[in-house]
Design a protein around this motif. Structure first.
Motif, PDB file in Angstrom:
ATOM      1  N   LEU A   1      40.082 -23.547  92.814  1.00 58.66           N
ATOM      2  CA  LEU A   1      40.386 -23.310  94.220  1.00 58.66           C
ATOM      3  C   LEU A   1      40.810 -21.870  94.498  1.00 58.66           C
ATOM      4  O   LEU A   1      40.528 -21.333  95.562  1.00 58.66           O
ATOM      5  CB  LEU A   1      41.476 -24.276  94.697  1.00 58.66           C
ATOM      6  N   SER A   2      41.495 -21.240  93.552  1.00 54.72           N
ATOM      7  CA  SER A   2      41.930 -19.862  93.766  1.00 54.72           C
ATOM      8  C   SER A   2      40.754 -18.880  93.732  1.00 54.72           C
ATOM      9  O   SER A   2      40.868 -17.761  94.216  1.00 54.72           O
ATOM     10  CB  SER A   2      42.974 -19.456  92.733  1.00 54.72           C
ATOM     11  N   ARG A   3      39.622 -19.306  93.189  1.00 51.20           N
ATOM     12  CA  ARG A   3      38.432 -18.451  93.144  1.00 51.20           C
ATOM     13  C   ARG A   3      37.626 -18.540  94.446  1.00 51.20           C
ATOM     14  O   ARG A   3      36.730 -17.731  94.673  1.00 51.20           O
ATOM     15  CB  ARG A   3      37.521 -18.836  91.979  1.00 51.20           C
ATOM     16  N   LEU A   4      37.925 -19.544  95.258  1.00 53.60           N
ATOM     17  CA  LEU A   4      37.213 -19.714  96.524  1.00 53.60           C
ATOM     18  C   LEU A   4      37.935 -18.943  97.626  1.00 53.60           C
ATOM     19  O   LEU A   4      39.150 -18.776  97.589  1.00 53.60           O
ATOM     20  CB  LEU A   4      37.144 -21.197  96.895  1.00 53.60           C
ATOM     21  N   PHE A   5      37.193 -18.520  98.609  1.00 55.99           N
ATOM     22  CA  PHE A   5      37.786 -17.747  99.699  1.00 55.99           C
ATOM     23  C   PHE A   5      37.325 -18.284 101.039  1.00 55.99           C
ATOM     24  O   PHE A   5      36.287 -18.940 101.139  1.00 55.99           O
ATOM     25  CB  PHE A   5      37.401 -16.261  99.579  1.00 55.99           C
ATOM     26  N   GLY A   6      38.120 -17.957 102.049  1.00 54.44           N
ATOM     27  CA  GLY A   6      37.735 -18.224 103.437  1.00 54.44           C
ATOM     28  C   GLY A   6      37.528 -19.689 103.750  1.00 54.44           C
ATOM     29  O   GLY A   6      38.318 -20.552 103.391  1.00 54.44           O
ATOM     30  N   GLY A   7      36.406 -19.946 104.426  1.00 51.61           N
ATOM     31  CA  GLY A   7      36.121 -21.283 104.935  1.00 51.61           C
ATOM     32  C   GLY A   7      35.924 -22.328 103.866  1.00 51.61           C
ATOM     33  O   GLY A   7      36.328 -23.476 104.038  1.00 51.61           O
ATOM     34  N   THR A   8      35.313 -21.942 102.752  1.00 50.68           N
ATOM     35  CA  THR A   8      35.063 -22.910 101.684  1.00 50.68           C
ATOM     36  C   THR A   8      36.377 -23.450 101.123  1.00 50.68           C
ATOM     37  O   THR A   8      36.533 -24.662 100.953  1.00 50.68           O
ATOM     38  CB  THR A   8      34.250 -22.257 100.541  1.00 50.68           C
ATOM     39  N   ARG A   9      37.317 -22.562 100.875  1.00 47.69           N
ATOM     40  CA  ARG A   9      38.602 -23.004 100.335  1.00 47.69           C
ATOM     41  C   ARG A   9      39.348 -23.851 101.359  1.00 47.69           C
ATOM     42  O   ARG A   9      39.930 -24.870 101.022  1.00 47.69           O
ATOM     43  CB  ARG A   9      39.457 -21.811  99.924  1.00 47.69           C
ATOM     44  N   ARG A  10      39.311 -23.452 102.623  1.00 46.74           N
ATOM     45  CA  ARG A  10      40.016 -24.213 103.664  1.00 46.74           C
ATOM     46  C   ARG A  10      39.444 -25.626 103.793  1.00 46.74           C
ATOM     47  O   ARG A  10      40.187 -26.588 103.953  1.00 46.74           O
ATOM     48  CB  ARG A  10      39.955 -23.496 105.001  1.00 46.74           C
ATOM     49  N   VAL A  11      38.127 -25.750 103.725  1.00 46.69           N
ATOM     50  CA  VAL A  11      37.494 -27.067 103.815  1.00 46.69           C
ATOM     51  C   VAL A  11      37.909 -27.939 102.636  1.00 46.69           C
ATOM     52  O   VAL A  11      38.291 -29.105 102.816  1.00 46.69           O
ATOM     53  CB  VAL A  11      35.954 -26.938 103.902  1.00 46.69           C
ATOM     54  N   LEU A  12      37.860 -27.396 101.421  1.00 49.91           N
ATOM     55  CA  LEU A  12      38.268 -28.171 100.246  1.00 49.91           C
ATOM     56  C   LEU A  12      39.747 -28.541 100.287  1.00 49.91           C
ATOM     57  O   LEU A  12      40.127 -29.658  99.930  1.00 49.91           O
ATOM     58  CB  LEU A  12      37.942 -27.415  98.964  1.00 49.91           C
ATOM     59  N   GLU A  13      40.584 -27.610 100.721  1.00 50.89           N
ATOM     60  CA  GLU A  13      42.015 -27.916 100.845  1.00 50.89           C
ATOM     61  C   GLU A  13      42.255 -28.983 101.903  1.00 50.89           C
ATOM     62  O   GLU A  13      43.102 -29.859 101.729  1.00 50.89           O
ATOM     63  CB  GLU A  13      42.809 -26.650 101.175  1.00 50.89           C
ATOM     64  N   PHE A  14      41.508 -28.934 102.991  1.00 48.89           N
ATOM     65  CA  PHE A  14      41.646 -29.941 104.046  1.00 48.89           C
ATOM     66  C   PHE A  14      41.237 -31.319 103.522  1.00 48.89           C
ATOM     67  O   PHE A  14      41.906 -32.315 103.794  1.00 48.89           O
ATOM     68  CB  PHE A  14      40.808 -29.551 105.268  1.00 48.89           C
ATOM     69  N   ILE A  15      40.148 -31.363 102.759  1.00 45.42           N
ATOM     70  CA  ILE A  15      39.725 -32.634 102.155  1.00 45.42           C
ATOM     71  C   ILE A  15      40.789 -33.140 101.187  1.00 45.42           C
ATOM     72  O   ILE A  15      41.143 -34.330 101.193  1.00 45.42           O
ATOM     73  CB  ILE A  15      38.360 -32.470 101.452  1.00 45.42           C
ATOM     74  N   ASN A  16      41.329 -32.244 100.364  1.00 43.52           N
ATOM     75  CA  ASN A  16      42.392 -32.630  99.422  1.00 43.52           C
ATOM     76  C   ASN A  16      43.618 -33.161 100.152  1.00 43.52           C
ATOM     77  O   ASN A  16      44.202 -34.168  99.753  1.00 43.52           O
ATOM     78  CB  ASN A  16      42.790 -31.450  98.542  1.00 43.52           C
ATOM     79  N   LEU A  17      44.012 -32.460 101.212  1.00 41.32           N
ATOM     80  CA  LEU A  17      45.178 -32.904 101.977  1.00 41.32           C
ATOM     81  C   LEU A  17      44.920 -34.244 102.653  1.00 41.32           C
ATOM     82  O   LEU A  17      45.808 -35.096 102.717  1.00 41.32           O
ATOM     83  CB  LEU A  17      45.570 -31.850 103.015  1.00 41.32           C
ATOM     84  N   SER A  18      43.710 -34.433 103.161  1.00 41.32           N
ATOM     85  CA  SER A  18      43.368 -35.704 103.809  1.00 41.32           C
ATOM     86  C   SER A  18      43.462 -36.859 102.824  1.00 41.32           C
ATOM     87  O   SER A  18      44.069 -37.898 103.116  1.00 41.32           O
ATOM     88  CB  SER A  18      41.956 -35.649 104.399  1.00 41.32           C
ATOM     89  N   LEU A  19      42.867 -36.682 101.647  1.00 36.23           N
ATOM     90  CA  LEU A  19      42.919 -37.734 100.628  1.00 36.23           C
ATOM     91  C   LEU A  19      44.345 -37.960 100.140  1.00 36.23           C
ATOM     92  O   LEU A  19      44.784 -39.101  99.974  1.00 36.23           O
ATOM     93  CB  LEU A  19      42.011 -37.375  99.453  1.00 36.23           C
ATOM     94  N   GLY A  20      45.065 -36.866  99.898  1.00 38.45           N
ATOM     95  CA  GLY A  20      46.453 -36.993  99.455  1.00 38.45           C
ATOM     96  C   GLY A  20      47.326 -37.690 100.480  1.00 38.45           C
ATOM     97  O   GLY A  20      48.186 -38.501 100.136  1.00 38.45           O
TER      98      GLY A  20
END
Length: 148
Positions: free
Chosen positions: A53-72
């Motif tokens: 995740l730290s290697r991703l930037f911008g929109g891609t990281r935000r989308v993955l973090e949002f998915i992670n937060l949603s599942l969590g």
């Protein structure tokens, strides 16, 4: 918890046993773990796939973090609901522990329920921050720890 274990060790040296000390130490350990979940999450201390995740930037990281937060959030809300429901049932049915000392079971289960509820609130707080376009608190701490 530590004092209880040390007291049991000292008592055994004198041939004395403290009833249910192992049970109380276990319950205190459970309380310690569950009360620490929300704080550890907000400080970025939970084990996650931060290398990727730290290697991703911008929109891609935000989308993955949002998915992670949603599942969590869904998983922790499920955990919170059922642990709170279990405490409620134990209170309604007057359940007690099956140990040497009969302790009301709802008292033993309450720290787990409250800790999981605090954890759900912490995830919800970060989820709302992500929806608003802000950087969630745990991401800030993770980035600080990774040197970015």
């Amino acid at each position: 918890m530590t004092l209880l274990i040390l007291a049991q060790i000292a008592a055994r040296a004198f041939g004395v046993i403290i009833p249910s000390s192992e049970d109380f130490a276990g319950w205190l350990l459970s309380a310690t773990i569950f009360f620490g979940l929300a704080y550890t999450f907000n400080e970025g201390g939970h084990i996650r796939v931060t290398i990727m995740l730290s290697r991703l930037f911008g929109g891609t990281r935000r989308v993955l973090e949002f998915i992670n937060l949603s599942l969590g959030l869904m998983i922790s809300a499920y955990l919170s609901y059922y642990t709170l429901f279990t405490v409620y049932e134990s209170w309604i049915y007057d359940d007690v522990t099956d140990t040497y000392l009969a302790v009301p079971l709802w008292m033993v289960q309450s720290p787990m329920a409250l800790g999981s509820l605090f954890f759900t609130v912490a995830i919800l707080d970060n989820f709302i921050a992500a929806i608003r376009g802000n950087t969630p608190g745990f991401m800030t701490h993770e980035d600080e720890l990774s040197g970015e």
